[in-house]
Enzyme design. Structure first.
Site, PDB file in Angstrom:
ATOM      1  NE  ARG A 160       4.452  -7.798  -0.817  1.00  0.00           N
ATOM      2  CZ  ARG A 160       3.822  -7.026  -1.691  1.00  0.00           C
ATOM      3  NH1 ARG A 160       4.183  -7.019  -2.964  1.00  0.00           N
ATOM      4  NH2 ARG A 160       2.820  -6.255  -1.300  1.00  0.00           N
ATOM      5  CB  CYS A 178      -3.538  -7.216  -4.000  1.00  0.00           C
ATOM      6  SG  CYS A 178      -2.859  -6.134  -5.271  1.00  0.00           S
ATOM      7  CG  HIS A 235      -6.842  -7.249  -7.919  1.00  0.00           C
ATOM      8  ND1 HIS A 235      -7.281  -5.976  -8.179  1.00  0.00           N
ATOM      9  CD2 HIS A 235      -5.541  -7.114  -7.525  1.00  0.00           C
ATOM     10  CE1 HIS A 235      -6.295  -5.111  -7.940  1.00  0.00           C
ATOM     11  NE2 HIS A 235      -5.232  -5.776  -7.537  1.00  0.00           N
TER      12      HIS A 235
END
EC number: 1.2.1.11
Lengths: 339, 339
Positions: free
Chosen positions: B100, B131, B244
């Protein structure tokens, strides 16, 4: 040693029950205990120091000869009966929101603003703050005294107990329904709380904040004696039984390092620092349930703001968030020889 | 229409399983599906479009002739196999944190920074963000484009699914153990998660932030293309199964009213506004589970800060937080005729 006649209004609720337990545990000097509740609880018996005492119906006559009345029966009951009790010379410690903003009623967390208690004689009423406010403010006080807080951004993780004994039961019931493969039924909460989060505590106001969120603003300002303190909060109900947690971000005038914050918090009464993240030491509601102190961890300097500090505070909602704080207020009056 | 050979590495995990489901649901043009997993999953069979396909062991040979490889098998597997796959001309979309921060690897949320995808050829790897970052950033993008965000303060409420299928099972098991009056056993999580909150997601770093919290900082800056954006986050695991939630507070250069925010968010792809608090309309993880969009509510002007805005975003961690976003990246490549 002097002892006192103590009435407990709302004695059959989660907070009322905890009040009896705490009066016993702390050897509060109770001469006579008078358990009070609504018509619905007639016939119930409470046990106090091994003695079985029938619950009496709360009435205008209930407070004659009482020294203290601990109210935890909701704001409308407090509004109706607390002034009467006060007029009869009984000191009311009220756990509802009814009088918290009344300028003639002190709003007290004994560790935070004990001095403000002296004004209680105007109405003979002292208000106990909102549970989330208590769990947030106790650790903020020593930080404010050192570095002067300018702004607070808080997000709460509130246990079912804040909505009462029936709400805790509802969470337990839903979990059992799930385990047995049955449909989960909501009643106290507007939606299922098991495996869910409800971003609503209390009703909503015109500014789209919930009343619970605004209580944190109003009460923090009053307790801290800082009418211009800037605060925003988001209050969320979580599937936890009885301890509230708050993620708190503050900005201060003077920089507070992590080490300084730990030093200040460790020295402050009512706070236990649990902060060793590398060894997985931080406060969690399951373990703080039943404890008296606010447990504080995840203390760190905020990387997004020069004088920012972030922490995580957890406190038992029924004890420090309600019943314990009320009894500590009574103890403070005795200690200061005000009663 | 052109179709593609698609390998799914980590196919037996929660995200891998969801990837198969989403490839089917969205009629992704799959020519051949190759389900890959570790030695432990040998003998397992997956079903795709009604066809039963045996799981193959992930190896250096696995990617020959593949057009896409969707990786969701952890960072160490990605580090070992993704570059190999990329060198063979297979486009890797990697759900781990391995690449990333690699400047040669685009980090993509298709609604937020689709233009950045064109750089993928350097390594043939595209990274799928964390996420919690996805659930936070999707609604922030239209607000940033309009008012330019200066600072973000976020507190997360992260579901068990973020720690994988076994973690979801652990929460279910603990709840059942509780219902049956048995001891609750922790294994995947360091502590009991049922009826509890764990203020730790991933390991801790030298600045006392967790890696999950810093991922939100690093990834938000890269995806937004704003290396100086100020962000702080507190990440907390909650007893929720798979969506979430994030409580987000932002400060912007230009004031954004509640009405303007609702207008901007309603028009943005990937966002569903659920904001009618008086009628108890706000996003909740139980109802967002299984949904594609990020659901946003509790939108209000921050009373503690002149250009502040506060909101509550909820997204299915397995779908938009992982599997769906990865497949949307593949769709974006096809749409842009880059493959």
């Amino acid at each position: 040693m002097k002892s006192y006649n103590v009435a407990v209004a709302g004695v059959t609720g989660a907070v009322g029950q905890e009040m009896l337990k705490i009066l016993e545990e702390r050897n509060f000097p109770v001469k006579q205990l008078k358990p009070l509740a609504s018509q619905r609880s007639v016939g119930k018996i409470v046990t106090f120091r091994g003695e079985k005492i029938p619950v009496e119906i709360l009435s205008t006559e209930s407070f004659q000869g009482m020294d203290f009345a601990l109210f935890s029966a909701g704001a409308s009951i407090s509004k109706e009966f607390a002034p009467l009790a006060g007029q009869e010379g009984c000191i009311v410690i009220d756990n509802s929101s009814a009088f918290r903003q009344d300028p003639d009623v002190p709003l007290i967390i004994p560790e935070v603003n004990p001095g403000a208690i002296v004004d209680f004689r105007k109405k003979n009423i002292i208000a106990n703050p909102n549970c989330t406010t208590i769990v947030t403010i106790v650790p903020l006080k020593p930080l404010h005294d050192y570095g002067r807080i300018k702004r607070v951004v808080a997000s709460s993780y509130q246990a079912a107990s804040g909505a009462g004994a029936k709400a805790m039961q509802e969470l337990e019931d839903q979990v059992k329904e799930y385990a047995f493969g049955r449909e989960m039924v909501a009643g106290v909460f507007p939606y299922q709380i098991a495996f869910n989060l409800i971003p609503q505590v209390d009703v909503f106001l015109d500014n789209f904040y919930s009343k619970e969120e605004m209580k944190m603003v109003w009460e923090t300002r009053k307790i801290m004696g800082e009418p211009d303190l800037q605060i925003t909060a988001t209050c969320v109900r979580v599937p936890v039984l009885r301890a509230h947690s708050v993620s708190v971000n503050i900005e201060t005038e003077k920089k507070i390092t992590r080490d300084k914050a730990i030093e200040l918090l460790s020295a402050f009464p009512g706070v236990t620092v649990q902060d060793d993240p590398a060894n997985r030491v931080y406060p969690m509601p399951w373990l703080v349930s039943g404890k008296d102190n606010c447990y504080v961890g995840r203390i760190r300097e905020d990387i997004s703001c020069p004088n920012g500090l972030t922490l995580w505070s957890v406190g038992d909602q029924i004890r420090k968030g309600a019943a314990l704080n009320a009894i500590q207020i009574a103890e403070l009056l005795i200690e200061k020889k005000l009663v």
